[in-house]
Structure formats: C-alpha cells, structure tokens
Design a protein around this motif. Structure first.
Motif, PDB file in Angstrom:
ATOM      1  N   GLU A  68       0.813  -1.217   0.000  1.00  0.00           N
ATOM      2  CA  GLU A  68       0.000   0.000   0.000  1.00  0.00           C
ATOM      3  C   GLU A  68       0.849   1.272   0.000  1.00  0.00           C
ATOM      4  O   GLU A  68       0.329   2.357  -0.244  1.00  0.00           O
ATOM      5  CB  GLU A  68      -0.903   0.022   1.235  1.00  0.00           C
ATOM      6  CG  GLU A  68      -1.889  -1.113   1.298  1.00  0.00           C
ATOM      7  CD  GLU A  68      -2.669  -1.113   2.607  1.00  0.00           C
ATOM      8  OE1 GLU A  68      -2.989  -0.016   3.101  1.00  0.00           O
ATOM      9  OE2 GLU A  68      -2.924  -2.207   3.130  1.00  0.00           O
ATOM     10  N   HIS A  69       2.135   1.157   0.286  1.00  0.00           N
ATOM     11  CA  HIS A  69       2.982   2.342   0.423  1.00  0.00           C
ATOM     12  C   HIS A  69       3.000   3.144  -0.873  1.00  0.00           C
ATOM     13  O   HIS A  69       3.348   2.620  -1.920  1.00  0.00           O
ATOM     14  CB  HIS A  69       4.413   1.920   0.814  1.00  0.00           C
ATOM     15  CG  HIS A  69       5.276   3.078   1.166  1.00  0.00           C
ATOM     16  ND1 HIS A  69       6.187   3.614   0.289  1.00  0.00           N
ATOM     17  CD2 HIS A  69       5.352   3.820   2.303  1.00  0.00           C
ATOM     18  CE1 HIS A  69       6.801   4.620   0.875  1.00  0.00           C
ATOM     19  NE2 HIS A  69       6.314   4.767   2.095  1.00  0.00           N
ATOM     20  N   PRO A  70       2.624   4.432  -0.814  1.00  0.00           N
ATOM     21  CA  PRO A  70       2.550   5.254  -2.028  1.00  0.00           C
ATOM     22  C   PRO A  70       3.890   5.394  -2.761  1.00  0.00           C
ATOM     23  O   PRO A  70       3.912   5.570  -3.973  1.00  0.00           O
ATOM     24  CB  PRO A  70       2.088   6.621  -1.515  1.00  0.00           C
ATOM     25  CG  PRO A  70       1.465   6.357  -0.199  1.00  0.00           C
ATOM     26  CD  PRO A  70       2.154   5.154   0.357  1.00  0.00           C
ATOM     27  N   GLY A  71       4.984   5.288  -2.043  1.00  0.00           N
ATOM     28  CA  GLY A  71       6.295   5.410  -2.671  1.00  0.00           C
ATOM     29  C   GLY A  71       6.806   4.106  -3.265  1.00  0.00           C
ATOM     30  O   GLY A  71       7.888   4.062  -3.825  1.00  0.00           O
ATOM     31  N   GLY A  72       6.029   3.053  -3.109  1.00  0.00           N
ATOM     32  CA  GLY A  72       6.421   1.753  -3.647  1.00  0.00           C
ATOM     33  C   GLY A  72       7.146   0.914  -2.614  1.00  0.00           C
ATOM     34  O   GLY A  72       7.618   1.410  -1.595  1.00  0.00           O
ATOM     35  N   GLU A  73       7.204  -0.370  -2.897  1.00  0.00           N
ATOM     36  CA  GLU A  73       7.814  -1.292  -1.945  1.00  0.00           C
ATOM     37  C   GLU A  73       9.327  -1.151  -1.877  1.00  0.00           C
ATOM     38  O   GLU A  73       9.933  -1.405  -0.850  1.00  0.00           O
ATOM     39  CB  GLU A  73       7.434  -2.736  -2.269  1.00  0.00           C
ATOM     40  CG  GLU A  73       8.029  -3.284  -3.539  1.00  0.00           C
ATOM     41  CD  GLU A  73       7.594  -4.702  -3.838  1.00  0.00           C
ATOM     42  OE1 GLU A  73       8.475  -5.516  -4.157  1.00  0.00           O
ATOM     43  OE2 GLU A  73       6.392  -5.003  -3.762  1.00  0.00           O
ATOM     44  N   GLU A  74       9.944  -0.711  -2.962  1.00  0.00           N
ATOM     45  CA  GLU A  74      11.404  -0.637  -3.004  1.00  0.00           C
ATOM     46  C   GLU A  74      11.969   0.301  -1.943  1.00  0.00           C
ATOM     47  O   GLU A  74      12.975  -0.007  -1.304  1.00  0.00           O
ATOM     48  CB  GLU A  74      11.873  -0.193  -4.389  1.00  0.00           C
ATOM     49  CG  GLU A  74      13.367  -0.352  -4.573  1.00  0.00           C
ATOM     50  CD  GLU A  74      13.769  -0.126  -6.015  1.00  0.00           C
ATOM     51  OE1 GLU A  74      14.686   0.687  -6.211  1.00  0.00           O
ATOM     52  OE2 GLU A  74      13.190  -0.747  -6.907  1.00  0.00           O
ATOM     53  N   VAL A  75      11.323   1.449  -1.726  1.00  0.00           N
ATOM     54  CA  VAL A  75      11.835   2.396  -0.728  1.00  0.00           C
ATOM     55  C   VAL A  75      11.743   1.809   0.674  1.00  0.00           C
ATOM     56  O   VAL A  75      12.588   2.091   1.518  1.00  0.00           O
ATOM     57  CB  VAL A  75      11.126   3.765  -0.792  1.00  0.00           C
ATOM     58  CG1 VAL A  75      11.410   4.468  -2.094  1.00  0.00           C
ATOM     59  CG2 VAL A  75       9.646   3.652  -0.569  1.00  0.00           C
ATOM     60  N   MET A  76      10.739   0.996   0.903  1.00  0.00           N
ATOM     61  CA  MET A  76      10.614   0.359   2.216  1.00  0.00           C
ATOM     62  C   MET A  76      11.626  -0.770   2.360  1.00  0.00           C
ATOM     63  O   MET A  76      12.208  -0.955   3.428  1.00  0.00           O
ATOM     64  CB  MET A  76       9.189  -0.144   2.429  1.00  0.00           C
ATOM     65  CG  MET A  76       8.199   1.016   2.541  1.00  0.00           C
ATOM     66  SD  MET A  76       6.553   0.503   2.981  1.00  0.00           S
ATOM     67  CE  MET A  76       6.779   0.077   4.691  1.00  0.00           C
ATOM     68  N   LEU A  77      11.844  -1.511   1.296  1.00  0.00           N
ATOM     69  CA  LEU A  77      12.816  -2.599   1.354  1.00  0.00           C
ATOM     70  C   LEU A  77      14.237  -2.062   1.552  1.00  0.00           C
ATOM     71  O   LEU A  77      15.088  -2.746   2.119  1.00  0.00           O
ATOM     72  CB  LEU A  77      12.732  -3.466   0.100  1.00  0.00           C
ATOM     73  CG  LEU A  77      11.480  -4.338   0.020  1.00  0.00           C
ATOM     74  CD1 LEU A  77      11.331  -4.954  -1.368  1.00  0.00           C
ATOM     75  CD2 LEU A  77      11.520  -5.429   1.085  1.00  0.00           C
ATOM     76  N   ASP A  78      14.491  -0.838   1.109  1.00  0.00           N
ATOM     77  CA  ASP A  78      15.812  -0.224   1.294  1.00  0.00           C
ATOM     78  C   ASP A  78      16.161  -0.035   2.768  1.00  0.00           C
ATOM     79  O   ASP A  78      17.326   0.003   3.130  1.00  0.00           O
ATOM     80  CB  ASP A  78      15.897   1.130   0.584  1.00  0.00           C
ATOM     81  CG  ASP A  78      16.048   0.996  -0.911  1.00  0.00           C
ATOM     82  OD1 ASP A  78      16.375  -0.110  -1.401  1.00  0.00           O
ATOM     83  OD2 ASP A  78      15.832   2.010  -1.611  1.00  0.00           O
ATOM     84  N   VAL A  79      15.153   0.118   3.626  1.00  0.00           N
ATOM     85  CA  VAL A  79      15.403   0.322   5.055  1.00  0.00           C
ATOM     86  C   VAL A  79      14.904  -0.846   5.902  1.00  0.00           C
ATOM     87  O   VAL A  79      14.861  -0.754   7.123  1.00  0.00           O
ATOM     88  CB  VAL A  79      14.789   1.650   5.558  1.00  0.00           C
ATOM     89  CG1 VAL A  79      15.482   2.841   4.919  1.00  0.00           C
ATOM     90  CG2 VAL A  79      13.294   1.688   5.316  1.00  0.00           C
TER      91      VAL A  79
END
Length: 136
Positions: free
Chosen positions: A38-49
């Motif tokens: 659901e993250h508006p910035g996409g999953e990649e930005v969350m996976l980065d952290v």
C-alpha cells in the motif's frame, strides 16, 4: 496502545524481507509487512530500510500527519540500543547542522546547487569577456 516490548537492533535486522519487514523510526520498532503493497512510494523504498533504522529516510521525505497516524498502527515495541549498534543517521545530522534548517536535501539542495552552478558559470563568462576586452 502502550508498547512495552523491546527489541534489539539485531532482532529488527532479522526482519528484512517483504514478508517480514520491520523498521525503526525514532527509536520505535514497526512491523510494516502488511503495508508494503500500500505504500505510495512503492515497496522498493521500504525494502531499502528493511530491518534497519529508517528515521532519516522517513523524515527526509516529509511524511504527512496522516502518514504518521498510519505508521502508529504498526508499532510493535521500542528499540533497545546496544553501544555497538549503528547510530541513527538523523541524530548525527541534526547535531552537525543545528540552525541549518533549510538545507536538509530535496528541493532546497537542488536550488542551492543550481544557484552555485549559475554563479560559477556567470563568473567564468565575465572573466572571458574581460580577457577579450583586454586583448583588443
């Protein structure tokens, strides 16, 4: 919801996949696995952290109050830091740049870079004109 669970940085680091994604924001531990899609910035930005301290990334984006309310739903506990843990980058940057509120990156950083490049180009052009006039 009061959180009393404490997790070490090492424990948080074990949750670094899309299926089990924990992140530290401001010394709080969040399990955002269910929010990744659901993250508006996409999953990649969350996976980065994933499995790390994401405070700096979270703050740099300038999340809204609504985003902070959504994040609060995913809290699982507090971070119990060990002296050997990596220091949170946002804390170090804050102390190093006290009073320097406008240069936190993003758009203001770009504006400063363009301004400096423009001044440098203008100075170069001015010197070239001066040399041409001197040689005439």
């Amino acid at each position: 919801m009061a959180t009393t669970a404490e997790f070490t940085y090492s424990q948080v680091g074990e949750h670094d996949t899309k299926e089990s994604l924990w992140v530290v924001i401001d010394e709080k531990v969040y399990d955002v696995s269910k929010f990744v899609d659901e993250h508006p910035g996409g999953e990649e930005v969350m996976l980065d952290v994933a499995g790390q301290d994401g405070t700096e990334a979270f703050e740099d984006v300038g999340h809204s109050d609504e985003a902070r309310e959504i994040l609060a739903q995913y809290i699982v506990g507090n971070l119990k830091r060990d002296p050997s843990d990596p220091k949170p980058a946002v804390k170090a940057r804050t102390s190093a740049s006290s009073g320097d509120e406008g240069s936190s990156g993003g758009i203001p950083g770009i504006v400063y870079a363009v301004l400096v490049a423009g001044l440098a180009a203008g100075g170069y052009y001015y010197l070239q004109l001066q040399q041409q006039q001197a040689s005439v």
